[in-house]
Design an enzyme around this catalytic site. Structure first.
Site, PDB file in Angstrom:
ATOM      1  N   LYS A  13      -2.686  -2.961  10.418  1.00 37.73           N
ATOM      2  CA  LYS A  13      -2.291  -2.771  11.821  1.00 37.73           C
ATOM      3  C   LYS A  13      -3.254  -3.478  12.773  1.00 37.73           C
ATOM      4  O   LYS A  13      -2.846  -3.932  13.849  1.00 37.73           O
ATOM      5  CB  LYS A  13      -2.185  -1.281  12.140  1.00 37.73           C
ATOM      6  CG  LYS A  13      -0.988  -0.591  11.454  1.00 37.73           C
ATOM      7  CD  LYS A  13       0.342  -1.192  11.855  1.00 37.73           C
ATOM      8  CE  LYS A  13       1.526  -0.359  11.402  1.00 37.73           C
ATOM      9  NZ  LYS A  13       2.814  -1.011  11.708  1.00 37.73           N
ATOM     10  N   GLY A  53      13.351  -2.403  10.514  1.00 44.05           N
ATOM     11  CA  GLY A  53      13.108  -0.971  10.367  1.00 44.05           C
ATOM     12  C   GLY A  53      13.906  -0.174  11.385  1.00 44.05           C
ATOM     13  O   GLY A  53      13.486   0.900  11.828  1.00 44.05           O
ATOM     14  N   TYR A  74      -3.722   0.502   5.664  1.00 45.47           N
ATOM     15  CA  TYR A  74      -2.833   0.577   6.830  1.00 45.47           C
ATOM     16  C   TYR A  74      -3.608   0.201   8.097  1.00 45.47           C
ATOM     17  O   TYR A  74      -3.136  -0.591   8.921  1.00 45.47           O
ATOM     18  CB  TYR A  74      -2.269   1.986   6.918  1.00 45.47           C
ATOM     19  CG  TYR A  74      -1.329   2.237   8.065  1.00 45.47           C
ATOM     20  CD1 TYR A  74      -0.028   1.734   8.067  1.00 45.47           C
ATOM     21  CD2 TYR A  74      -1.716   3.033   9.153  1.00 45.47           C
ATOM     22  CE1 TYR A  74       0.844   1.994   9.117  1.00 45.47           C
ATOM     23  CE2 TYR A  74      -0.851   3.304  10.196  1.00 45.47           C
ATOM     24  CZ  TYR A  74       0.430   2.776  10.172  1.00 45.47           C
ATOM     25  OH  TYR A  74       1.294   3.041  11.214  1.00 45.47           O
ATOM     26  N   VAL A 107      11.999  -6.883   4.567  1.00 49.56           N
ATOM     27  CA  VAL A 107      11.291  -7.919   5.330  1.00 49.56           C
ATOM     28  C   VAL A 107       9.917  -8.273   4.746  1.00 49.56           C
ATOM     29  O   VAL A 107       9.182  -9.050   5.336  1.00 49.56           O
ATOM     30  CB  VAL A 107      11.183  -7.569   6.839  1.00 49.56           C
ATOM     31  CG1 VAL A 107      12.546  -7.656   7.507  1.00 49.56           C
ATOM     32  CG2 VAL A 107      10.542  -6.215   7.067  1.00 49.56           C
ATOM     33  N   ALA A 131      -6.234  -1.638   8.287  1.00 46.49           N
ATOM     34  CA  ALA A 131      -6.540  -3.078   8.238  1.00 46.49           C
ATOM     35  C   ALA A 131      -5.313  -3.893   8.624  1.00 46.49           C
ATOM     36  O   ALA A 131      -5.397  -4.847   9.406  1.00 46.49           O
ATOM     37  CB  ALA A 131      -7.001  -3.447   6.826  1.00 46.49           C
TER      38      ALA A 131
HETATM   39  N1  LIG Z   1       5.481   7.483  13.268  1.00 48.61           N
HETATM   40  C1  LIG Z   1       4.237   7.327  13.690  1.00 48.61           C
HETATM   41  O1  LIG Z   1       3.477   8.282  13.934  1.00 48.61           O
HETATM   42  C2  LIG Z   1       3.693   5.935  13.884  1.00 48.61           C
HETATM   43  C3  LIG Z   1       2.466   5.780  14.533  1.00 48.61           C
HETATM   44  C4  LIG Z   1       1.969   4.493  14.712  1.00 48.61           C
HETATM   45  C5  LIG Z   1       2.678   3.406  14.276  1.00 48.61           C
HETATM   46  N2  LIG Z   1       3.862   3.598  13.636  1.00 48.61           N
HETATM   47  C6  LIG Z   1       4.565   2.414  13.163  1.00 48.61           C
HETATM   48  O2  LIG Z   1       5.873   2.416  13.684  1.00 48.61           O
HETATM   49  C7  LIG Z   1       6.757   1.800  12.773  1.00 48.61           C
HETATM   50  C8  LIG Z   1       7.924   2.730  12.454  1.00 48.61           C
HETATM   51  O3  LIG Z   1       7.419   3.896  11.832  1.00 48.61           O
HETATM   52  P1  LIG Z   1       8.266   5.248  11.854  1.00 48.61           P
HETATM   53  O4  LIG Z   1       7.378   6.302  11.283  1.00 48.61           O
HETATM   54  O5  LIG Z   1       8.832   5.450  13.198  1.00 48.61           O
HETATM   55  O6  LIG Z   1       9.488   4.893  10.915  1.00 48.61           O
HETATM   56  P2  LIG Z   1       9.982   5.433   9.499  1.00 48.61           P
HETATM   57  O7  LIG Z   1       8.963   5.180   8.462  1.00 48.61           O
HETATM   58  O8  LIG Z   1      10.507   6.820   9.650  1.00 48.61           O
HETATM   59  O9  LIG Z   1      11.246   4.451   9.292  1.00 48.61           O
HETATM   60  C9  LIG Z   1      11.026   3.092   9.100  1.00 48.61           C
HETATM   61  C10 LIG Z   1      12.325   2.353   8.809  1.00 48.61           C
HETATM   62  O10 LIG Z   1      11.931   1.074   8.312  1.00 48.61           O
HETATM   63  C11 LIG Z   1      12.674   0.762   7.143  1.00 48.61           C
HETATM   64  N3  LIG Z   1      11.853  -0.097   6.309  1.00 48.61           N
HETATM   65  C12 LIG Z   1      10.712   0.258   5.685  1.00 48.61           C
HETATM   66  N4  LIG Z   1      10.234  -0.785   4.996  1.00 48.61           N
HETATM   67  C13 LIG Z   1      11.092  -1.814   5.191  1.00 48.61           C
HETATM   68  C14 LIG Z   1      11.129  -3.148   4.740  1.00 48.61           C
HETATM   69  N5  LIG Z   1      10.182  -3.636   3.920  1.00 48.61           N
HETATM   70  N6  LIG Z   1      12.140  -3.927   5.133  1.00 48.61           N
HETATM   71  C15 LIG Z   1      13.115  -3.450   5.944  1.00 48.61           C
HETATM   72  N7  LIG Z   1      13.126  -2.188   6.407  1.00 48.61           N
HETATM   73  C16 LIG Z   1      12.118  -1.383   6.041  1.00 48.61           C
HETATM   74  C17 LIG Z   1      12.978   2.102   6.508  1.00 48.61           C
HETATM   75  O11 LIG Z   1      14.109   2.023   5.644  1.00 48.61           O
HETATM   76  C18 LIG Z   1      13.206   2.979   7.731  1.00 48.61           C
HETATM   77  O12 LIG Z   1      14.565   2.927   8.139  1.00 48.61           O
HETATM   78  C19 LIG Z   1       5.917   1.440  11.547  1.00 48.61           C
HETATM   79  O13 LIG Z   1       5.482   0.103  11.659  1.00 48.61           O
HETATM   80  C20 LIG Z   1       4.743   2.376  11.657  1.00 48.61           C
HETATM   81  O14 LIG Z   1       3.606   1.884  11.008  1.00 48.61           O
HETATM   82  C21 LIG Z   1       4.391   4.830  13.429  1.00 48.61           C
END
Ligand SMILES: NC(=O)c1ccc[n+]([C@@H]2O[C@H](COP(=O)([O-])OP(=O)(O)OC[C@H]3O[C@@H](n4cnc5c(N)ncnc54)[C@H](O)[C@@H]3O)[C@@H](O)[C@H]2O)c1
Length: 253
Positions: free
Chosen positions: A164, A16, A160, A67, A162
């Site tokens: 996480k 990601g 989600y 992935v 669950a």
């Molecule tokens: N943004 C938030 O507020 C937040 C809060 C808590 C946790 N998270 C976690 O942080 C991580 C990143 O989130 P974000 O919001 O920063 O990113 P985002 O959703 O903006 O980007 C995620 C990236 O992952 C890639 N991606 C998605 N599914 C994929 C897959 N199956 N295989 C390969 N690549 C894949 C997408 O193409 C993208 O480039 C996630 O695991 C999310 O659950 C985010």
């Protein structure tokens, strides 16, 4: 920079890595001199960030892979090993959700998809990384969980939360298994970060959300990357199985 804080030349896989927190990790690690494989399912954004860090002299590789697929994940790691011969750092960032529903409206296929996206993907990547890390007798795995996996919050989704929380169980269990091999396995649980995806989900309720954060603002992706960086350094050698909350004081154990 002393040796314990340096990740220079460390071969790093960031899933990601093309957007949001993953992109911030890619930029930060490249700036630290790490060799970075951006593993993402989006070829346009993935190639774009990879070319950007390469222009700044990083040794980097983009690998298109979903992935949630065991075969694509295996092939992604094969390509990384072909290029650099080892993996020292794995940051499992791919994940997320788009919609939240009351339990009676929660579709089974969506449940399965979100569990695969957020939890199975972490298992698949750890499964590919562990053998090379064991061979090296060294490794740092950082799994991105969420505040949603630490406590109940309605603004996120049931499946989600669950998934996480599942990451935290996987992290603890795997940390014990890999500890004798010099490999640490930790989790980072971010609060709200306005990545493109999350900015869209929360666009109508941001002022309300800010009121629930003691720092009264969302986190920056680079602030999450700072915590991930520390857990990826040689100097974090005695920290394993922990969850680092990075949320502006919104929730604490
Ligand atoms: N943004 C938030 O507020 C937040 C809060 C808590 C946790 N998270 C976690 O942080 C991580 C990143 O989130 P974000 O919001 O920063 O990113 P985002 O959703 O903006 O980007 C995620 C990236 O992952 C890639 N991606 C998605 N599914 C994929 C897959 N199956 N295989 C390969 N690549 C894949 C997408 O193409 C993208 O480039 C996630 O695991 C999310 O659950 C985010």
């Amino acid at each position: 920079m002393n040796e314990r804080s340096s990740i220079k030349d460390h071969v790093t896989v960031v899933t990601g890595g093309a957007a949001g927190i993953g992109e911030a990790v890619v930029s930060r690690f490249a700036a630290e001199g790490a060799r970075v494989a951006v593993v993402d399912k989006d070829p346009d954004k993935g190639n774009s960030i990879t070319e950007k860090i390469k222009a700044d002299d990083a040794d980097a590789l983009f690998v298109r892979a979903d992935v949630t697929s065991a075969s694509e994940t295996k092939e992604a790691f094969r390509l990384v090993l072909e290029r650099w011969g080892k993996v020292e750092i794995l940051v499992n960032c791919a994940g997320g959700f788009f919609e939240t529903h009351a339990i009676e409206d929660q579709k089974e296929e969506d449940w399965d998809a979100i569990l695969a996206w957020n939890l199975k993907s972490v298992f698949l990547c750890c499964r590919e990384a562990a053998p090379t890390m064991k061979k090296e007798g060294y490794g740092r795995i950082v799994n991105i969980s969420s505040q949603a996996g630490r406590t109940g919050i309605l603004e996120t989704a049931l499946h989600y939360g669950a998934a996480k929380a599942g990451i935290l169980g996987l992290t603890r269990r795997l940390s014990v298994e890999l500890a004798p091999h010099g490999i640490t396995v930790n989790a980072v649980a971010p609060g709200v970060v306005l990545s493109p995806r999350v900015a869209e989900i929360h666009k109508d309720r941001l002022p309300e959300i800010n009121k629930t954060i003691p720092m009264a603002r969302p986190g920056g992706a680079e602030e999450i990357a700072d915590g991930i960086w520390y857990l990826s350094t040689p100097g974090s050698s005695y920290i394993t199985g922990v969850t680092l909350d990075i949320n502006g004081g919104r929730w604490m154990t």
